[in-house]
Design a protein around this motif. Structure first.
Motif, mmCIF file in Angstrom:
data_model
loop_
_atom_site.group_PDB
_atom_site.id
_atom_site.type_symbol
_atom_site.label_atom_id
_atom_site.label_comp_id
_atom_site.label_asym_id
_atom_site.label_seq_id
_atom_site.Cartn_x
_atom_site.Cartn_y
_atom_site.Cartn_z
ATOM 1 N N LEU A 139 0.828 -1.199 0.000
ATOM 2 C CA LEU A 139 0.000 0.000 0.000
ATOM 3 C C LEU A 139 0.861 1.248 0.000
ATOM 4 O O LEU A 139 1.932 1.283 0.610
ATOM 5 C CB LEU A 139 -0.919 0.010 1.213
ATOM 6 C CG LEU A 139 -1.967 -1.088 1.257
ATOM 7 C CD1 LEU A 139 -2.751 -1.012 2.554
ATOM 8 C CD2 LEU A 139 -2.919 -0.969 0.081
ATOM 9 N N LYS A 140 0.363 2.291 -0.672
ATOM 10 C CA LYS A 140 1.026 3.581 -0.734
ATOM 11 C C LYS A 140 0.015 4.657 -0.386
ATOM 12 O O LYS A 140 -1.191 4.431 -0.463
ATOM 13 C CB LYS A 140 1.589 3.827 -2.126
ATOM 14 C CG LYS A 140 2.631 2.805 -2.528
ATOM 15 C CD LYS A 140 3.143 3.057 -3.906
ATOM 16 C CE LYS A 140 4.154 1.979 -4.283
ATOM 17 N NZ LYS A 140 4.762 2.245 -5.572
ATOM 18 N N ALA A 141 0.521 5.833 0.006
ATOM 19 C CA ALA A 141 -0.380 6.925 0.376
ATOM 20 C C ALA A 141 0.104 8.238 -0.227
ATOM 21 O O ALA A 141 1.301 8.435 -0.450
ATOM 22 C CB ALA A 141 -0.451 7.054 1.889
ATOM 23 N N ILE A 142 -0.844 9.116 -0.478
ATOM 24 C CA ILE A 142 -0.556 10.472 -0.920
ATOM 25 C C ILE A 142 -1.224 11.414 0.068
ATOM 26 O O ILE A 142 -2.406 11.255 0.395
ATOM 27 C CB ILE A 142 -1.110 10.743 -2.333
ATOM 28 C CG1 ILE A 142 -0.428 9.848 -3.351
ATOM 29 C CG2 ILE A 142 -0.923 12.209 -2.705
ATOM 30 C CD1 ILE A 142 -1.007 9.960 -4.744
ATOM 31 N N ILE A 143 -0.458 12.388 0.557
ATOM 32 C CA ILE A 143 -1.007 13.400 1.447
ATOM 33 C C ILE A 143 -0.911 14.748 0.739
ATOM 34 O O ILE A 143 0.172 15.165 0.324
ATOM 35 C CB ILE A 143 -0.242 13.468 2.789
ATOM 36 C CG1 ILE A 143 -0.341 12.142 3.525
ATOM 37 C CG2 ILE A 143 -0.785 14.609 3.647
ATOM 38 C CD1 ILE A 143 0.458 12.087 4.813
ATOM 39 N N LEU A 144 -2.040 15.418 0.590
ATOM 40 C CA LEU A 144 -2.065 16.733 -0.041
ATOM 41 C C LEU A 144 -1.747 17.797 1.006
ATOM 42 O O LEU A 144 -2.447 17.932 2.000
ATOM 43 C CB LEU A 144 -3.434 16.990 -0.670
ATOM 44 C CG LEU A 144 -3.897 15.958 -1.689
ATOM 45 C CD1 LEU A 144 -5.300 16.303 -2.176
ATOM 46 C CD2 LEU A 144 -2.935 15.862 -2.850
ATOM 47 N N SER A 145 -0.670 18.517 0.771
ATOM 48 C CA SER A 145 -0.220 19.542 1.715
ATOM 49 C C SER A 145 0.177 20.797 0.949
ATOM 50 O O SER A 145 1.187 21.421 1.233
ATOM 51 C CB SER A 145 0.964 19.001 2.525
ATOM 52 O OG SER A 145 1.419 19.974 3.426
ATOM 53 N N ALA A 146 -0.608 21.162 -0.053
ATOM 54 C CA ALA A 146 -0.215 22.244 -0.946
ATOM 55 C C ALA A 146 -0.990 23.543 -0.726
ATOM 56 O O ALA A 146 -0.658 24.557 -1.300
ATOM 57 C CB ALA A 146 -0.372 21.797 -2.396
ATOM 58 N N GLY A 147 -2.008 23.502 0.119
ATOM 59 C CA GLY A 147 -2.852 24.676 0.292
ATOM 60 C C GLY A 147 -2.195 25.789 1.070
ATOM 61 O O GLY A 147 -1.330 25.578 1.909
ATOM 62 N N GLU A 148 -2.622 27.009 0.772
ATOM 63 C CA GLU A 148 -2.071 28.190 1.421
ATOM 64 C C GLU A 148 -2.658 28.397 2.819
ATOM 65 O O GLU A 148 -2.023 29.005 3.673
ATOM 66 C CB GLU A 148 -2.357 29.404 0.544
ATOM 67 C CG GLU A 148 -1.650 30.646 0.972
ATOM 68 C CD GLU A 148 -1.812 31.763 -0.034
ATOM 69 O OE1 GLU A 148 -1.887 32.923 0.420
ATOM 70 O OE2 GLU A 148 -1.874 31.503 -1.244
ATOM 71 N N GLY A 149 -3.841 27.927 3.066
ATOM 72 C CA GLY A 149 -4.457 28.094 4.378
ATOM 73 C C GLY A 149 -4.899 29.513 4.638
ATOM 74 O O GLY A 149 -4.735 30.034 5.743
ATOM 75 N N SER A 150 -5.463 30.149 3.634
ATOM 76 C CA SER A 150 -5.825 31.569 3.744
ATOM 77 C C SER A 150 -6.858 31.841 4.838
ATOM 78 O O SER A 150 -6.846 32.916 5.442
ATOM 79 C CB SER A 150 -6.332 32.091 2.401
ATOM 80 O OG SER A 150 -7.452 31.367 1.969
#
Length: 72
Positions: A3-14
């Motif tokens: 199993l593999k995973a992708i974590i999205l951590s690209a947002g600016e968090g405005s």
């Protein structure tokens, strides 16, 4: 099956400003470590070792903290 995973951590968090003016929202500390580290540790504890982080906003902070991931 591996199993593999992708974590999205690209947002600016405005919507989390001013907290995210200096670091991405996933790197905000909770109980002494970044929020995203809890996700990584949970994946590791469940046998998932191949994790891809998708970064953009202040990506150098994430890269500096996690490096190649071998410490985690």
């Amino acid at each position: 099956m591996k199993l593999k995973a992708i974590i999205l951590s690209a947002g600016e968090g405005s919507r989390m400003r001013p907290l995210t003016l200096t670091k991405p929202k996933t790197m905000l500390p909770v109980a002494g470590k970044p929020i995203i580290q809890y996700n990584i540790e949970s994946l590791k504890n469940n046998g998932i070792k191949d994790i891809l982080l998708i970064v953009r906003y202040k990506e150098e902070i994430v890269k500096d903290y996690f490096g190649d991931g071998s410490d985690f």
